[in-house]
Design a protein around this motif. Structure first.
Motif, PDB file in Angstrom:
ATOM      1  N   LEU A  32      66.055  12.003   3.892  1.00 41.51           N
ATOM      2  CA  LEU A  32      65.828  10.590   4.213  1.00 41.51           C
ATOM      3  C   LEU A  32      64.814  10.016   3.240  1.00 41.51           C
ATOM      4  CD1 LEU A  32      66.148   8.088   5.982  1.00 41.51           C
ATOM      5  CD2 LEU A  32      64.411   9.040   7.527  1.00 41.51           C
ATOM      6  N   ASP A  33      65.251   9.087   2.418  1.00 38.08           N
ATOM      7  CA  ASP A  33      64.395   8.498   1.392  1.00 38.08           C
ATOM      8  C   ASP A  33      63.289   7.669   2.055  1.00 38.08           C
ATOM      9  OD1 ASP A  33      63.430   7.790  -1.084  1.00 38.08           O
ATOM     10  OD2 ASP A  33      64.996   6.305  -1.503  1.00 38.08           O
ATOM     11  N   GLY A  34      62.043   8.064   1.812  1.00 39.57           N
ATOM     12  CA  GLY A  34      60.913   7.378   2.429  1.00 39.57           C
ATOM     13  C   GLY A  34      60.495   7.975   3.750  1.00 39.57           C
ATOM     14  N   GLY A  35      61.307   8.898   4.278  1.00 41.66           N
ATOM     15  CA  GLY A  35      60.954   9.597   5.506  1.00 41.66           C
ATOM     16  C   GLY A  35      60.841   8.686   6.712  1.00 41.66           C
ATOM     17  N   ILE A  36      60.147   9.166   7.733  1.00 40.50           N
ATOM     18  CA  ILE A  36      60.032   8.384   8.966  1.00 40.50           C
ATOM     19  C   ILE A  36      59.259   7.077   8.755  1.00 40.50           C
ATOM     20  CG2 ILE A  36      57.949   9.449   9.945  1.00 40.50           C
ATOM     21  CD1 ILE A  36      59.644   9.589  12.631  1.00 40.50           C
ATOM     22  N   PRO A  37      58.337   6.969   7.773  1.00 41.11           N
ATOM     23  CA  PRO A  37      57.745   5.648   7.533  1.00 41.11           C
ATOM     24  C   PRO A  37      58.788   4.598   7.133  1.00 41.11           C
ATOM     25  CG  PRO A  37      56.355   7.340   6.578  1.00 41.11           C
ATOM     26  CD  PRO A  37      57.629   8.019   6.996  1.00 41.11           C
ATOM     27  N   ALA A  38      59.815   4.996   6.375  1.00 42.90           N
ATOM     28  CA  ALA A  38      60.872   4.051   6.003  1.00 42.90           C
ATOM     29  C   ALA A  38      61.694   3.648   7.222  1.00 42.90           C
ATOM     30  CB  ALA A  38      61.771   4.682   4.941  1.00 42.90           C
ATOM     31  N   TRP A  39      61.907   4.591   8.116  1.00 39.73           N
ATOM     32  CA  TRP A  39      62.609   4.311   9.368  1.00 39.73           C
ATOM     33  C   TRP A  39      61.810   3.307  10.211  1.00 39.73           C
ATOM     34  CZ3 TRP A  39      67.317   6.042  11.230  1.00 39.73           C
ATOM     35  CH2 TRP A  39      67.554   5.909  12.592  1.00 39.73           C
ATOM     36  N   ASN A  40      60.514   3.562  10.335  1.00 37.61           N
ATOM     37  CA  ASN A  40      59.659   2.677  11.124  1.00 37.61           C
ATOM     38  C   ASN A  40      59.537   1.294  10.497  1.00 37.61           C
ATOM     39  OD1 ASN A  40      59.171   4.712  12.996  1.00 37.61           O
ATOM     40  ND2 ASN A  40      57.311   5.418  11.960  1.00 37.61           N
ATOM     41  N   ALA A  41      59.580   1.234   9.172  1.00 40.75           N
ATOM     42  CA  ALA A  41      59.441  -0.050   8.485  1.00 40.75           C
ATOM     43  C   ALA A  41      60.582  -0.998   8.828  1.00 40.75           C
ATOM     44  CB  ALA A  41      59.373   0.165   6.978  1.00 40.75           C
ATOM     45  N   LEU A  42      61.724  -0.449   9.217  1.00 43.29           N
ATOM     46  CA  LEU A  42      62.875  -1.266   9.617  1.00 43.29           C
ATOM     47  C   LEU A  42      62.919  -1.479  11.127  1.00 43.29           C
ATOM     48  CD1 LEU A  42      65.706   0.222   7.343  1.00 43.29           C
ATOM     49  CD2 LEU A  42      64.271  -1.800   6.933  1.00 43.29           C
ATOM     50  N   SER A  43      61.861  -1.037  11.821  1.00 43.18           N
ATOM     51  CA  SER A  43      61.771  -1.157  13.285  1.00 43.18           C
ATOM     52  C   SER A  43      62.968  -0.503  13.979  1.00 43.18           C
ATOM     53  CB  SER A  43      61.658  -2.638  13.698  1.00 43.18           C
ATOM     54  OG  SER A  43      60.501  -3.224  13.145  1.00 43.18           O
ATOM     55  N   LEU A  44      63.407   0.612  13.434  1.00 43.40           N
ATOM     56  CA  LEU A  44      64.504   1.361  14.043  1.00 43.40           C
ATOM     57  C   LEU A  44      63.956   2.220  15.185  1.00 43.40           C
ATOM     58  CD1 LEU A  44      66.380   2.311  10.746  1.00 43.40           C
ATOM     59  CD2 LEU A  44      67.041   0.588  12.435  1.00 43.40           C
ATOM     60  N   PRO A  45      64.801   2.584  16.129  1.00 47.76           N
ATOM     61  CA  PRO A  45      64.298   3.224  17.354  1.00 47.76           C
ATOM     62  C   PRO A  45      63.815   4.658  17.148  1.00 47.76           C
ATOM     63  CG  PRO A  45      66.692   3.176  17.358  1.00 47.76           C
ATOM     64  CD  PRO A  45      66.259   2.346  16.187  1.00 47.76           C
ATOM     65  N   LEU A  46      62.842   5.036  17.965  1.00 46.64           N
ATOM     66  CA  LEU A  46      62.402   6.415  18.111  1.00 46.64           C
ATOM     67  C   LEU A  46      62.642   6.839  19.552  1.00 46.64           C
ATOM     68  CD1 LEU A  46      58.973   6.324  16.208  1.00 46.64           C
ATOM     69  CD2 LEU A  46      61.161   7.162  15.330  1.00 46.64           C
ATOM     70  N   THR A  47      62.658   8.136  19.791  1.00 52.96           N
ATOM     71  CA  THR A  47      62.865   8.647  21.135  1.00 52.96           C
ATOM     72  C   THR A  47      62.032   9.902  21.340  1.00 52.96           C
ATOM     73  OG1 THR A  47      64.546   9.389  22.728  1.00 52.96           O
ATOM     74  CG2 THR A  47      64.830  10.083  20.451  1.00 52.96           C
TER      75      THR A  47
END
Length: 285
Positions: free
Chosen positions: A127-142
């Protein structure tokens, strides 16, 4: 068998698009070399939906001392068949698309990427950018842990190359290969005794810190930029060996080379931690 969809990097948006794909397995590789419980704690606090946790020490490494009593480094490679059993328990089969992520720009996820290629599995991406990139798009966590499923992974022809300590030692004289050290400059120079009690580097090794593969936002640089930067160090990637402290961040350099289209470099899995464990081996500073 399905052809690999992603074999180097994947964006957070593309991963989200496939989040419910039953043929995909997502693996959380977060870790901290100074606090080995940090990754599992971060996973428990919140992770990408459908992700399973894999521990660097427990799932992606063998014991530091082999059965013959020889120290093999801080993170030696596990037995291939044992690793394949781990992959099966994670639900991975030969047609599975695997996605690995961490919180450090791919520092640990790249190790899993290389190891899957080691057993011949091409459909693996970081995953390019890792979980910070995921969070930057306000995508869900669980905090939900997905149900375990059984995979049918089998060993295929390896897609990567590796060398052992004897080959690295011989290269000091032959200089057939370019050796690249992925550690930070202070560790390369022998100035960080907290991480490397024996300081310095393997004679002849060049220094390319793995974070130099990344942009300021933690994403990988473009393929063209990586190609230009790495080509200044290597004219023939198949005549290059990547190493680091214990064979982990060296895989980040190997991933960057793959993104750049510069294929064929080898990994020295034991790296500095194995090398410096024998005082008869020379050290440069």
């Amino acid at each position: 068998m399905h052809l690999p969809t992603y074999s180097t990097l994947i964006s957070a948006q593309d991963l989200f698009t496939h989040i419910s794909d039953e043929r995909w397995v997502i693996l959380d590789c977060r870790h901290d070399l100074m606090d080995t419980n940090a990754g599992s704690q971060a996973y428990a606090a919140g992770h990408i939906p459908q992700a399973q946790f894999v521990h660097l020490d427990q799932s992606l490494s063998a014991p530091k001392v082999s059965v013959d009593g020889v120290f093999r480094g801080r993170h030696p490679l596990p037995d291939k068949q044992q690793f394949i059993q781990t992959l099966r328990r994670l639900g991975i089969s030969n047609d599975t698309q695997v996605i690995a992520y961490d919180a450090h720009g791919g520092m640990f996820a790249a190790r899993l990427w290389w190891m899957l290629r080691w057993v011949g599995h091409a459909a693996v991406a970081v995953l390019d950018g890792g979980i910070p990139a995921w969070n930057a798009l306000s995508l869900p966590l669980t905090t939900d842990v997905p149900l375990a499923r059984s995979g049918a992974m089998t060993e295929q022809t390896s897609l990567v190359a590796q060398v052992d300590v004897a080959a690295v030692f011989a290269n000091i004289t032959s200089a057939e290969f370019i050796l690249v050290d992925a550690r930070a400059a202070d560790r390369y120079r022998g100035e960080n005794e907290t991480i490397d009690p024996v300081g310095g580097h393997i004679p002849g090794a060049l220094n390319r810190f793995f974070k130099d593969n990344l942009q300021a936002d933690g994403h990988f640089k473009t393929a063209d930029q990586l190609h230009a930067e790495w080509s200044a160090l290597l004219t023939r990637p198949e005549k290059a060996i990547m190493q680091c402290g214990s064979g982990v961040t060296a895989c980040h350099n190997l991933l960057a080379l793959e993104v750049a289209g510069l294929k064929g470099a080898s990994l020295y899995p034991g790296s500095w931690s194995e090398w410096c464990s024998d005082s008869s081996r020379p050290v440069a500073r």
